[in-house]
Motif scaffolding. Sequence first.
Motif, PDB file in Angstrom:
ATOM      1  N   PHE A   1      10.576 -10.083  -8.463  1.00  0.00           N
ATOM      2  CA  PHE A   1      10.876  -9.966  -7.034  1.00  0.00           C
ATOM      3  C   PHE A   1      10.524 -11.253  -6.308  1.00  0.00           C
ATOM      4  CE2 PHE A   1      10.889  -5.596  -8.305  1.00  0.00           C
ATOM      5  CZ  PHE A   1      11.844  -5.017  -7.475  1.00  0.00           C
ATOM      6  N   ARG A   2      11.193 -11.444  -5.212  1.00  0.00           N
ATOM      7  CA  ARG A   2      10.974 -12.619  -4.397  1.00  0.00           C
ATOM      8  C   ARG A   2       9.714 -12.435  -3.553  1.00  0.00           C
ATOM      9  NH1 ARG A   2      15.484 -15.836  -4.167  1.00  0.00           N
ATOM     10  NH2 ARG A   2      16.806 -14.130  -4.875  1.00  0.00           N
ATOM     11  N   SER A   3       9.018 -13.518  -3.291  1.00  0.00           N
ATOM     12  CA  SER A   3       7.856 -13.469  -2.404  1.00  0.00           C
ATOM     13  C   SER A   3       8.091 -14.457  -1.264  1.00  0.00           C
ATOM     14  CB  SER A   3       6.596 -13.842  -3.186  1.00  0.00           C
ATOM     15  OG  SER A   3       6.780 -15.081  -3.839  1.00  0.00           O
ATOM     16  N   HIS A   4       7.345 -14.330  -0.187  1.00  0.00           N
ATOM     17  CA  HIS A   4       7.526 -15.303   0.883  1.00  0.00           C
ATOM     18  C   HIS A   4       6.240 -15.497   1.672  1.00  0.00           C
ATOM     19  CE1 HIS A   4       8.353 -11.454   2.928  1.00  0.00           C
ATOM     20  NE2 HIS A   4       7.752 -12.036   3.948  1.00  0.00           N
ATOM     21  N   LEU A   5       6.106 -16.675   2.224  1.00  0.00           N
ATOM     22  CA  LEU A   5       4.905 -17.028   2.973  1.00  0.00           C
ATOM     23  C   LEU A   5       4.902 -16.332   4.333  1.00  0.00           C
ATOM     24  CD1 LEU A   5       2.438 -19.003   2.766  1.00  0.00           C
ATOM     25  CD2 LEU A   5       3.805 -20.607   4.119  1.00  0.00           C
ATOM     26  N   VAL A   6       3.764 -15.777   4.698  1.00  0.00           N
ATOM     27  CA  VAL A   6       3.587 -15.191   6.023  1.00  0.00           C
ATOM     28  C   VAL A   6       2.544 -16.035   6.754  1.00  0.00           C
ATOM     29  CG1 VAL A   6       2.849 -13.158   7.308  1.00  0.00           C
ATOM     30  CG2 VAL A   6       4.075 -12.884   5.146  1.00  0.00           C
TER      31      VAL A   6
ATOM     32  N   GLY B   1       2.707 -23.254 -10.008  1.00  0.00           N
ATOM     33  CA  GLY B   1       3.660 -23.639  -8.969  1.00  0.00           C
ATOM     34  C   GLY B   1       3.010 -24.555  -7.944  1.00  0.00           C
ATOM     35  N   PHE B   2       1.786 -24.209  -7.598  1.00  0.00           N
ATOM     36  CA  PHE B   2       1.065 -24.955  -6.567  1.00  0.00           C
ATOM     37  C   PHE B   2       0.737 -26.373  -7.046  1.00  0.00           C
ATOM     38  CE2 PHE B   2      -3.027 -25.786  -4.250  1.00  0.00           C
ATOM     39  CZ  PHE B   2      -2.510 -25.772  -2.963  1.00  0.00           C
ATOM     40  N   SER B   3       0.124 -26.477  -8.194  1.00  0.00           N
ATOM     41  CA  SER B   3      -0.357 -27.784  -8.661  1.00  0.00           C
ATOM     42  C   SER B   3       0.807 -28.689  -9.060  1.00  0.00           C
ATOM     43  CB  SER B   3      -1.319 -27.617  -9.834  1.00  0.00           C
ATOM     44  OG  SER B   3      -0.687 -26.965 -10.908  1.00  0.00           O
ATOM     45  N   GLN B   4       1.854 -28.104  -9.632  1.00  0.00           N
ATOM     46  CA  GLN B   4       2.987 -28.948 -10.018  1.00  0.00           C
ATOM     47  C   GLN B   4       3.662 -29.549  -8.795  1.00  0.00           C
ATOM     48  OE1 GLN B   4       5.622 -26.745 -12.569  1.00  0.00           O
ATOM     49  NE2 GLN B   4       4.551 -27.457 -14.417  1.00  0.00           N
TER      50      GLN B   4
ATOM     51  N   GLN C   1       3.920 -10.299  -1.335  1.00  0.00           N
ATOM     52  CA  GLN C   1       4.750  -9.787  -2.415  1.00  0.00           C
ATOM     53  C   GLN C   1       4.968  -8.300  -2.170  1.00  0.00           C
ATOM     54  OE1 GLN C   1       3.178  -9.950  -6.373  1.00  0.00           O
ATOM     55  NE2 GLN C   1       1.043  -9.985  -5.752  1.00  0.00           N
ATOM     56  N   PRO C   2       6.155  -7.804  -2.512  1.00  0.00           N
ATOM     57  CA  PRO C   2       6.522  -6.432  -2.177  1.00  0.00           C
ATOM     58  C   PRO C   2       5.895  -5.445  -3.157  1.00  0.00           C
ATOM     59  CG  PRO C   2       8.327  -7.479  -3.349  1.00  0.00           C
ATOM     60  CD  PRO C   2       7.251  -8.518  -3.192  1.00  0.00           C
ATOM     61  N   SER C   3       4.603  -5.184  -2.970  1.00  0.00           N
ATOM     62  CA  SER C   3       3.870  -4.400  -3.972  1.00  0.00           C
ATOM     63  C   SER C   3       4.431  -2.988  -4.127  1.00  0.00           C
ATOM     64  CB  SER C   3       2.389  -4.354  -3.612  1.00  0.00           C
ATOM     65  OG  SER C   3       2.204  -3.822  -2.319  1.00  0.00           O
ATOM     66  N   GLY C   4       4.786  -2.360  -3.010  1.00  0.00           N
ATOM     67  CA  GLY C   4       5.324  -1.010  -3.098  1.00  0.00           C
ATOM     68  C   GLY C   4       6.632  -0.976  -3.873  1.00  0.00           C
ATOM     69  N   THR C   5       7.503  -1.907  -3.558  1.00  0.00           N
ATOM     70  CA  THR C   5       8.790  -1.975  -4.246  1.00  0.00           C
ATOM     71  C   THR C   5       8.605  -2.275  -5.729  1.00  0.00           C
ATOM     72  OG1 THR C   5       9.709  -2.857  -2.197  1.00  0.00           O
ATOM     73  CG2 THR C   5      11.062  -3.058  -4.179  1.00  0.00           C
TER      74      THR C   5
ATOM     75  N   ASN D   1       5.517 -15.577  -8.864  1.00  0.00           N
ATOM     76  CA  ASN D   1       4.251 -16.200  -8.510  1.00  0.00           C
ATOM     77  C   ASN D   1       4.315 -17.730  -8.539  1.00  0.00           C
ATOM     78  OD1 ASN D   1       2.252 -13.896  -8.206  1.00  0.00           O
ATOM     79  ND2 ASN D   1       3.226 -13.368 -10.145  1.00  0.00           N
ATOM     80  N   VAL D   2       5.145 -18.262  -9.416  1.00  0.00           N
ATOM     81  CA  VAL D   2       5.294 -19.718  -9.462  1.00  0.00           C
ATOM     82  C   VAL D   2       5.900 -20.210  -8.146  1.00  0.00           C
ATOM     83  CG1 VAL D   2       6.380 -21.658 -10.638  1.00  0.00           C
ATOM     84  CG2 VAL D   2       5.536 -19.709 -11.974  1.00  0.00           C
ATOM     85  N   ALA D   3       6.961 -19.528  -7.723  1.00  0.00           N
ATOM     86  CA  ALA D   3       7.612 -19.921  -6.464  1.00  0.00           C
ATOM     87  C   ALA D   3       6.667 -19.737  -5.278  1.00  0.00           C
ATOM     88  CB  ALA D   3       8.884 -19.111  -6.252  1.00  0.00           C
TER      89      ALA D   3
END
Lengths: 334, 334
Positions: free
Chosen positions: B316-321, B194-197, B287-291, B157-159
């Motif tokens: 797990f890794r997340s990514h912007l869509v 992550g956002f504010s920093q 975020q890969p909720s199912g995984t 979530n930070v990333a």
Amino acid sequence: MPTSYDVARLAGVSQATVSRALSGGSVSAQTRKKILDAAKAVGYVPNMGARAMKTGRVNTIGVVVADLRNPFYPEILDALTCYLDAAGQKVTLWNSDGPGNDAALEAINAGSVDGVIFTTVTEASAPLRAALRRHSPVVLINRTVEGLGCDQVSSDNVAGGRAVADYLLENDHQRIAFIGGPSTASTARDRFLGFSQRLADAGAPLPSERVLEGPFTHDFGFSATTRLLTADHPPTAVFCSNDLIAFGALDAARAERAVVPDDLWIVGYDDIAMSAWPAFDLTTVHQPSGTMAEAGAQALLDRIASPTAPYRTLTFRSHLVVRGSTAGTAPSTP
Amino acid sequence: MPTSYDVARLAGVSQATVSRALSGGSVSAQTRKKILDAAKAVGYVPNMGARAMKTGRVNTIGVVVADLRNPFYPEILDALTCYLDAAGQKVTLWNSDGPGNDAALEAINAGSVDGVIFTTVTEASAPLRAALRRHSPVVLINRTVEGLGCDQVSSDNVAGGRAVADYLLENDHQRIAFIGGPSTASTARDRFLGFSQRLADAGAPLPSERVLEGPFTHDFGFSATTRLLTADHPPTAVFCSNDLIAFGALDAARAERAVVPDDLWIVGYDDIAMSAWPAFDLTTVHQPSGTMAEAGAQALLDRIASPTAPYRTLTFRSHLVVRGSTAGTAPSTP
DNA sequence: CTGAAAGCGCTTACAG
DNA sequence: CTGAAAGCGCTTACAG
């Protein structure tokens, strides 16, 4: 895990007395205190499996849902878990279309649950009929099966469909379409029945090319509406047999540059919370899902208490909620 | 209900042999057949409570969720029930914020469930710490508790928050706002962190009047965004710490006649299925909720098998869509 | 009020 | 391969 024998030893009483003290039998005040103290000291919690063997009750209700991605079911499930929790019951969840239903029925025989609530039954399977013959506690919520010998809780889907027809007729729509869920679902059938019969009675029967049947999904609502809007004589109003389909219809209308409600009226069914969001502002038929869930849960508890009592059918009233996806006045006969 | 004694009598063998035949012990082929036939004839299903007393396992997993009305949780629950079902486990559901958690923990002691998955933990309660000391099988999914001695599964979530900051900075936004979920939730905290920093590092720290905290709901997203847009210097971009808040923000923007994305960019978090609907077309962090759910379920099964194994943290890794609620190009550093 | 004892329906060494 | 027996942890008549 500590057992009642551990507590008995620490409290200096017999195991039987521990059991009595903890399950509400008559025990002297000071003995009870000694026992409760000892139980807390060792962190004792009665073993439910062992208790169930004697009492024949596990205080657990099975719930079968399908399609948690339709927000209608989480709403039902939410009400169900809260109600059953307050009644001291645990909830075992099965998530499945079709065969998973039978696992829930088998769990009754295995003594894993005391009874089962089905929210999305499509037909009476052989195991279901067998279970009912055995007076296994089973309740149907939402979808029903005509003439099946068990408690059933639903809302009046036929009347709901009829109310939508009245509403559209009173507002002079000529070209009306219906986008429905699968006819295996009693809800989809009944809504269509009330709707189409009323239109036919008014001399404006639905032509078959304006009746589309598919799953209860946004995707289907989108594709069906796209098809309708790109045909030769697009409808001026469409009744979708649930809100999810209606959301898809709204998205399709925007994609086709049809203005809602000026070019197209859209009506849904269920009145899930999202329907009131400005993004949708959907006219829809409200059914009291929370109340239905609670009534179903209580019916099952009653059924467990009296397995051979006459079974009941509860049909709740529904009503049209007019919002921005249509422009008409509310129907004169509410 | 018939018992193994009924089957034994009908098959002409001892009860012990019935038990063996039905739980995979070594039995001659013809004896097995006689027993299976007899079992079918009387409709025998082994009693799970009795079996549990001997084996110490109920093959049932507890799942605690809160807020089923946020579609993110039904998605998690869906994956969880499917995975556990396939693994031969039943699922007992608790629906609660706060204290209901402890009921699930107690159910482990009562032998009603073999372990518990928490999806919305906010802090380590005393009963939770006690359970972990006892090596009760517990897994945290989604929200985590720093340093807690148990298996935890989440996404980064930070990333994710950082990626949103990068994206907005690269597209030259000057006035940026944040609408966040409750800081009791680790997810809300980490996304904000992550956002504010990252914004602060870039020399553009978030001013406190553009940071609003509240529940993870559409309502809050709507009211918070309305407040932001009617203030003196409305933001040009807002990062909402979940999709539900972002949907509320979209609705508020429309209500205030702010065009998205021309006047206001809106970014969500979770990438629930609805985010892709044209009605929202929301840029969000996937975020890969199912995984995550499956990994958490497997972690719990592993934990039950090995209560004292070292605990694991899975991130797990997340990514912007990128979708239509923003207009920029995707970030150069994905 | 309290205790000794039976029994709920299984699984699993232990003999044979 | 099969059976007799013990025991998992409770509840509940039955005595006292």
